[in-house]
Design a protein around this motif. Structure first.
Motif, mmCIF file in Angstrom:
data_model
loop_
_atom_site.group_PDB
_atom_site.id
_atom_site.type_symbol
_atom_site.label_atom_id
_atom_site.label_comp_id
_atom_site.label_asym_id
_atom_site.label_seq_id
_atom_site.Cartn_x
_atom_site.Cartn_y
_atom_site.Cartn_z
ATOM 1 N N ASN A 158 0.803 -0.969 0.119
ATOM 2 C CA ASN A 158 -0.157 0.046 0.071
ATOM 3 C C ASN A 158 0.873 1.209 0.085
ATOM 4 N N MET A 159 0.187 2.541 0.225
ATOM 5 C CA MET A 159 0.964 3.726 -0.048
ATOM 6 C C MET A 159 1.717 4.047 1.153
ATOM 7 N N SER A 160 1.409 3.463 2.293
ATOM 8 C CA SER A 160 2.303 3.672 3.468
ATOM 9 C C SER A 160 3.306 2.791 3.906
ATOM 10 N N GLY A 161 3.596 1.715 3.170
ATOM 11 C CA GLY A 161 4.659 0.805 3.364
ATOM 12 C C GLY A 161 4.125 -0.457 3.970
ATOM 13 N N GLY A 162 2.738 -0.608 4.239
ATOM 14 C CA GLY A 162 2.391 -1.665 4.774
ATOM 15 C C GLY A 162 1.890 -2.730 3.572
ATOM 16 N N TYR A 163 1.184 -3.800 3.924
ATOM 17 C CA TYR A 163 0.896 -4.886 2.928
ATOM 18 C C TYR A 163 -0.439 -5.509 3.364
ATOM 19 N N GLU A 164 -1.393 -5.797 2.492
ATOM 20 C CA GLU A 164 -2.430 -6.557 2.669
ATOM 21 C C GLU A 164 -1.759 -7.929 2.462
ATOM 22 N N ILE A 165 -2.103 -8.919 3.425
ATOM 23 C CA ILE A 165 -1.332 -10.343 2.944
ATOM 24 C C ILE A 165 -2.819 -11.393 2.918
ATOM 25 N N ARG A 166 -2.613 -12.376 2.388
ATOM 26 C CA ARG A 166 -3.427 -13.289 1.972
ATOM 27 C C ARG A 166 -2.799 -14.615 1.571
ATOM 28 N N ASN A 167 -3.350 -15.810 2.394
ATOM 29 C CA ASN A 167 -3.018 -17.030 1.580
ATOM 30 C C ASN A 167 -4.560 -17.794 1.592
ATOM 31 N N ARG A 168 -4.516 -19.027 1.514
ATOM 32 C CA ARG A 168 -5.616 -19.870 1.333
ATOM 33 C C ARG A 168 -6.454 -19.958 2.730
ATOM 34 N N TYR A 169 -5.661 -19.616 3.857
ATOM 35 C CA TYR A 169 -6.572 -19.789 5.187
ATOM 36 C C TYR A 169 -6.508 -18.439 5.801
ATOM 37 N N PHE A 170 -5.807 -17.581 5.595
ATOM 38 C CA PHE A 170 -5.748 -16.304 6.277
ATOM 39 C C PHE A 170 -5.885 -15.160 5.508
ATOM 40 N N LYS A 171 -6.267 -13.767 5.861
ATOM 41 C CA LYS A 171 -6.207 -12.669 5.390
ATOM 42 C C LYS A 171 -6.054 -11.711 6.285
ATOM 43 N N GLY A 172 -5.077 -10.729 6.153
ATOM 44 C CA GLY A 172 -4.868 -9.730 6.988
ATOM 45 C C GLY A 172 -3.955 -8.314 6.788
ATOM 46 N N CYS A 173 -3.372 -7.813 7.532
ATOM 47 C CA CYS A 173 -2.652 -6.410 7.070
ATOM 48 C C CYS A 173 -1.310 -6.478 7.871
ATOM 49 N N ILE A 174 -0.169 -6.214 7.205
ATOM 50 C CA ILE A 174 0.858 -5.712 7.911
ATOM 51 C C ILE A 174 0.719 -4.246 7.976
ATOM 52 N N ALA A 175 0.696 -3.713 9.122
ATOM 53 C CA ALA A 175 0.719 -2.198 9.304
ATOM 54 C C ALA A 175 1.643 -1.436 8.740
ATOM 55 N N PRO A 176 1.335 -0.240 8.407
ATOM 56 C CA PRO A 176 -0.031 0.281 8.632
ATOM 57 C C PRO A 176 -0.833 0.069 7.420
ATOM 58 N N LYS A 177 -2.177 0.330 7.595
ATOM 59 C CA LYS A 177 -3.217 -0.060 6.632
ATOM 60 C C LYS A 177 -3.185 1.281 5.840
ATOM 61 N N ASP A 178 -3.600 1.222 4.385
ATOM 62 C CA ASP A 178 -3.840 2.121 3.497
ATOM 63 C C ASP A 178 -4.167 1.980 2.205
ATOM 64 N N ILE A 179 -4.643 2.739 1.268
ATOM 65 C CA ILE A 179 -5.075 2.492 -0.019
ATOM 66 C C ILE A 179 -3.664 2.276 -0.888
ATOM 67 N N VAL A 228 -13.169 -1.153 2.248
ATOM 68 C CA VAL A 228 -14.295 -0.003 1.801
ATOM 69 C C VAL A 228 -13.961 1.146 2.943
ATOM 70 N N THR A 229 -13.622 0.567 4.243
ATOM 71 C CA THR A 229 -13.484 1.590 5.279
ATOM 72 C C THR A 229 -12.226 2.726 4.898
ATOM 73 N N ASN A 230 -11.434 2.409 3.854
ATOM 74 C CA ASN A 230 -10.718 3.475 3.418
ATOM 75 C C ASN A 230 -11.101 4.413 2.327
ATOM 76 N N VAL A 231 -12.164 4.475 2.125
ATOM 77 C CA VAL A 231 -12.835 5.296 0.947
ATOM 78 C C VAL A 231 -12.531 6.469 1.213
ATOM 79 N N SER A 232 -12.401 7.013 2.613
ATOM 80 C CA SER A 232 -12.362 8.592 2.734
ATOM 81 C C SER A 232 -10.869 8.815 2.523
ATOM 82 N N LYS A 233 -10.026 8.060 2.643
ATOM 83 C CA LYS A 233 -8.603 8.127 2.170
ATOM 84 C C LYS A 233 -8.363 8.298 0.650
#
Length: 318
Positions: A158-179, A228-233
């Protein structure tokens, strides 16, 4: 926000703010498809009376802080409270108490971000219809230790140096969360907006299938909300475009995000609801998977017909 305030937030409202809707209701229980993984049958239950959740496949449950801890793969209370406050600013509290929780250090340990190469992750992407060559260009691979065990997952920056992460069993975020805002070398007046990176990869795959010689990926910029909670950003950077094409989910959260963009820019920008392309499907990736399944079914039908014709008696010539 403090711990007690966070615990007073209704789980069903918090899940709605994250874009999740219940599949069914059974008395005081709401059933969801798990926010921790992709699944076809709902295995995630919220007890609205006790305001607690339980994931049957995971074998774990708890309150909103425990939920956020699994979503963001960290036990850092200040970070979790900040994420809850950011993503659920308007939800109503409920009155009850929980026993004190204990937390330690953040759960992403020995984190490595490397080129995407795991055969298991690439196979998972192919199962979802995603072209693995495109995925390698757009994504990385996260390798990390969690509770003493080693894991790996697809990582989308993402734009802040974080990552959306996903595999077959898990999805989450390596902070910070951003668009994630993907800009072409030359300025563009059109931007395509996606809810998650799987939908973005699905678009690229579909475009490559329809125009294999000249897919023209660089005809427009792209924006991935990563929630969708990031739409304001996203509203401020979207203001620089004349045309905004929204590839959001066909659910209430997706429609609310679209309306928020329209409320901001409808009078001055051309905004197109591209979800009509995949009408009848939840999102663009489900549409891609359905196309893939239909194609396989059609191919099997043709093969079956050909096999039947080849086995049919030729008759006798007198």
């Amino acid at each position: 926000m403090d711990i007690q305030t966070a615990k007073q937030i209704r789980l069903e409202e918090y899940l709605h703010s994250l874009g999740y809707s219940p599949v069914k209701r059974q008395g005081i229980n709401l059933w969801y498809k798990s926010p921790f993984r992709e699944e076809t049958e709902a295995s995630f239950k919220v007890n609205t009376e006790r305001n607690q959740w339980y994931d049957f496949a995971l074998g774990k449950g708890g309150n909103i802080i425990a939920l956020a801890s699994h979503l963001y793969a960290t036990d850092s209370v200040p970070y979790l409270l900040k994420r809850i406050e950011e993503q659920a600013p308007h939800v109503r509290p409920v009155s009850f108490s929980f026993r004190k929780q204990s937390f330690t250090e953040p759960s992403f340990q020995q984190l490595e971000i490397v080129p995407l190469s795991s055969p298991v992750l690439l196979a998972y992407l192919q199962e979802r219809g995603i072209n693995p060559v495109l995925a390698k260009k757009e994504c990385k691979e996260a390798r990390f230790t969690h509770n003493g065990k080693r894991y790996f997952a697809i990582a989308f920056p993402n734009m802040s140096g974080g990552y959306e992460i996903r595999n077959r069993y898990f999805k989450g975020c390596i902070a910070p969360k951003d668009i994630t805002h993907i800009l072409q070398q030359e300025p563009k007046n059109t931007c395509f907006v996606f809810e998650g990176f799987m939908d973005y990869l699905s678009f690229l795959t579909l475009r490559l299938e329809s125009c294999p010689q000249y897919p023209d990926f660089d005809r427009q910029d792209y924006m991935v909300l990563n929630s969708v909670t990031n739409v304001s950003k996203a509203l401020y950077p979207l203001g620089s475009y004349e045309r905004i094409h929204c590839f959001l989910d066909n659910d209430r959260a997706g429609m609310e995000a679209l309306q928020q963009i329209r409320k901001e820019y409808d009078s001055t920008r051309h905004i197109w609801d591209a979800s009509q392309i995949y009408c009848g499907c939840k999102d663009l990736n489900e549409y891609l998977q359905k196309r893939m399944a239909d194609g396989k079914e059609q191919m099997q039908s043709v093969r079956k017909r050909d096999d039947t014709l080849s086995k049919k008696p030729k008759g006798f010539r007198l």
